[in-house]
Write an enzyme that holds these catalytic residues in place. Structure first.
Site, mmCIF file in Angstrom:
data_model
loop_
_atom_site.group_PDB
_atom_site.id
_atom_site.type_symbol
_atom_site.label_atom_id
_atom_site.label_comp_id
_atom_site.label_asym_id
_atom_site.label_seq_id
_atom_site.Cartn_x
_atom_site.Cartn_y
_atom_site.Cartn_z
ATOM 1 N N ASP A 320 0.812 -1.226 0.000
ATOM 2 C CA ASP A 320 0.000 0.000 0.000
ATOM 3 C C ASP A 320 0.844 1.275 0.000
ATOM 4 O O ASP A 320 0.298 2.383 -0.020
ATOM 5 C CB ASP A 320 -0.927 0.007 1.222
ATOM 6 C CG ASP A 320 -2.012 -1.058 1.099
ATOM 7 O OD1 ASP A 320 -2.365 -1.426 -0.031
ATOM 8 O OD2 ASP A 320 -2.502 -1.525 2.144
ATOM 9 N N LYS A 347 -5.431 -1.754 -7.641
ATOM 10 C CA LYS A 347 -5.800 -1.198 -6.334
ATOM 11 C C LYS A 347 -6.941 -0.186 -6.529
ATOM 12 O O LYS A 347 -7.628 -0.226 -7.529
ATOM 13 C CB LYS A 347 -4.566 -0.568 -5.683
ATOM 14 C CG LYS A 347 -3.508 -1.600 -5.290
ATOM 15 C CD LYS A 347 -4.008 -2.493 -4.179
ATOM 16 C CE LYS A 347 -2.994 -3.561 -3.808
ATOM 17 N NZ LYS A 347 -3.575 -4.529 -2.848
HETATM 18 C C1 S3P Z 1 -5.445 -5.759 2.864
HETATM 19 C C2 S3P Z 1 -4.671 -6.449 1.963
HETATM 20 C C3 S3P Z 1 -4.017 -5.811 0.808
HETATM 21 C C4 S3P Z 1 -3.932 -4.298 0.958
HETATM 22 C C5 S3P Z 1 -5.214 -3.706 1.444
HETATM 23 C C6 S3P Z 1 -5.625 -4.297 2.780
HETATM 24 C C7 S3P Z 1 -6.087 -6.495 3.965
HETATM 25 O O1 S3P Z 1 -4.766 -6.088 -0.370
HETATM 26 O O2 S3P Z 1 -3.559 -3.707 -0.276
HETATM 27 O O3 S3P Z 1 -5.098 -2.294 1.593
HETATM 28 O O4 S3P Z 1 -6.563 -5.871 4.929
HETATM 29 O O5 S3P Z 1 -6.123 -7.729 3.900
HETATM 30 P P1 S3P Z 1 -4.512 -7.439 -1.251
HETATM 31 O O6 S3P Z 1 -4.942 -8.600 -0.457
HETATM 32 O O7 S3P Z 1 -5.348 -7.234 -2.483
HETATM 33 O O8 S3P Z 1 -3.044 -7.433 -1.565
#
Ligand code: S3P
Length: 441
Positions: A320, A347
């Site tokens: 992130d 994203k």
């Molecule tokens: C998150 C996982 C990440 C991250 C998101 C929050 C989570 O996404 O980018 O802001 O809380 O499990 P991804 O699982 O798509 O990588």
């Protein structure tokens, strides 16, 4: 969802100084409400993020029959209804901007006796959901989506779920968590393996709520048929929100800033390592524990940064933080190369394209690649740029503006409230030049 359009005018700030605490962790806040809702008994969540994403999740459980009260800001008292106590909602469940909300809820709702419809805002409606739909279908769930696996998600009730042994094709804590939450309702032992370990809050929190689970970096196993016990959760400050101040104070000459009680889960702190490789001066002080998570105060002082090849192994641990890293790279001396980060394209926006375009408008030399970028550091100038409604891009551009030679107008910033309500006021309080366009002074 955010009301109306908001642009920021940013630039010409002072050295960043003072002591601040950023709001609670978004990932932990989502999960705390979800698990508390299906636990037996009443849980208190302290340090809950008052962001639009996490409030959407809490509102959804209200529609599913869970009583949640907010005795004061950043506190939620959740009266759990037990694993099988949720009730059908009368309408659609609106996840707002939150991928975490939608993907984790898909797993949790796949195991219910009733059907649900999950919807989201324009950005979330463009994000890929096949990555959760596919494994959940393998478990026996019936889920419909728009062509291409896009939201809304129609989750049918009354499925008998079977455990699976699932190897994740992408490193994603959201996908892992969706499968584990469905696994609570499945017959047999559900197993997930990851190509690279991702944040393990779901695993840790299931364990804290009394569900037998075995996990280590890159794998987790649990069986259905247990119950969750209400537990109080103390949410640490969000490293991803602290990240903007780590980058800003590193870049702005004369800065010396203390960030209090920041969550230091190693699956989140990749940016710290990347910034240190670039020459940043960040000290960890008063290490401790909060709600079962490591925390520390972070003292960051200005230091000249140099470009690096970002080690690919760090990518999931800073997934992130790339918009902020791009800004650090654009102002560092020399070349920074980011590879292995194609996930950034799915994203809240295509973060490679959107951040690169904005930095180019500010005069930076940024070359996009399919899975990253090549960025050559240099001076930035004022310009009008667009965050495309992506909260983390907006906040990152506000940092870039502090170092630009002229004022920067940043378009479409209202979604900052999804993860970091009050960012602009907090940033101003430590020295940022930042105000809503149209405001006087
Ligand atoms: C998150 C996982 C990440 C991250 C998101 C929050 C989570 O996404 O980018 O802001 O809380 O499990 P991804 O699982 O798509 O990588």
């Amino acid at each position: 969802m955010s009301a109306g359009r908001l642009d920021w005018l940013a630039g010409q700030g002072a050295a960043l100084r003072g002591e601040i605490e950023v709001p609670g962790d978004k990932s932990v806040s989502h999960r705390a409400v979800m698990l508390a809702a299906i636990a037996d008994g009443t849980s208190r969540v302290q340090g809950f993020l008052e962001g639009e994403d996490t409030r959407s999740t809490a509102a959804i459980f209200g529609k599913l029959g869970v009583r949640i009260v907010a005795p004061s800001a950043s506190v939620r008292v959740v009266r759990g209804v037990g694993l099988h106590g949720l009730q059908a909602a009368s309408g659609e469940l609106d996840c707002g901007n939150a991928g975490t909300g939608m993907r984790l809820l898909a797993g949790l709702l796949a195991g219910q006796a009733f059907g649900s419809v999950l919807v989201g805002d324009a950005s979330l409606s463009r994000r890929p959901m096949a990555r959760v739909i596919d494994p959940l279908r393998r478990m026996g769930a019936h889920i419909d989506a728009r062509d291409g696996g896009l939201p809304p998600l129609i989750i049918h009730g009354n499925n008998v779920l079977q455990a699976i042994d699932f190897e994740l094709p992408v490193a994603s804590a959201q996908v892992k968590s969706a499968v584990l939450l469905a696994g609570l309702y499945a017959q047999g032992e559900t197993r997930v393996r990851e190509p690279h370990p991702t944040r393990d809050y779901t695993e840790r929190m299931l364990s804290a709520f009394g569900w037998p689970i075995s996990f280590s970096p890159g794998q987790a196993r649990l069986a259905g048929g247990h119950r969750l016990r209400a537990t109080d959760v103390d949410v640490p400050a969000d490293f991803s929100s602290a990240a903007f101040f780590l980058v800003a104070a590193s870049l702005v000459p004369g800065s010396d800033l203390l960030l209090r009680r920041v969550g230091m889960n190693p699956r989140r702190t990749g940016l710290l390592e990347a910034l240190r490789l670039m020459g940043a001066d960040i000290q960890e002080q008063s290490p401790g524990e909060q709600g079962g998570e490591p925390v520390a105060d972070l003292r960051v002082r200005h230091a000249p940064l140099r470009g690096i090849a970002v080690p690919e192994r760090l990518v999931p641990d800073m997934i992130d933080e790339f918009p902020a890293l791009f800004v650090a790279a654009a102002l560092a001396q020399g070349r920074t190369v980011v590879r292995g980060a194609a996930e950034l394209r799915v994203k809240e926006s295509d973060r490679i394209a959107v951040t690169a375009a904005a930095l180019q408008a500010l005069g930076a030399r940024v070359q996009e690649t399919p899975d990253g970028a090549v960025i050559d550091g240099g001076p930035l100038r004022g310009a009008t740029v667009d965050s495309h409604g992506d909260h983390r891009v907006a906040m990152s551009l506000a940092i870039a503006a502090q170092l630009a030679s002229g004022e920067v107008r940043i378009g479409d910033c209202a979604n900052v409230a999804t993860s970091f309500p009050g960012f602009d006021a907090l940033a101003r309080s430590v020295g940022f030049g930042l105000r809503p366009a149209g405001a006087i002074g």
